[in-house]
Write a protein that holds these residues in place. Sequence first.
Motif: not given
Length: 142
Positions: A47, A49, A91-92, A94-95, A131
């Motif tokens: 991910i 950020a 996390l992915q 949510m991204a 994210i």
Amino acid sequence: MQAAAGNEGVDASHASPARAPSAVTVGGTDISDSRDNLSNFGCVVDIFAPGVDIISAGVGCPDAAPLVSGVIATLISSDGNLSPLDMKAKLQQMAVEGVLLNIREPSKLPLVFSAKLNAVYEAVGTPNFLIQNGINFRKSSP
């Protein structure tokens, strides 16, 4: 649980701890949602950020990874602890996918062994997931 992809502008699969199977590996982006030219890339990056011009107490530290650590801590406090693989998936999920520019692919995408997957597979290149923590701070001009 998380690791910076590194700041050499190379394939992160050659960097430690970025290539560690249990790590959520984080690359850095700039304000234009473009991979920072110094951020490592490749199929082991899970991910991205924001990681450029982040106001923090640290100097010279990759700032994208600490941001993801904060998101992970928030998720653990609300959802409980998850396995590294489940946390990566969360996390992915949510991204935002597909918005990053200049994510850069490794020069070759051969069959490779992934310790993360414990398998040989065809490398698919750098994932395109961004994210952020939901806070939108901008530097104010005088």
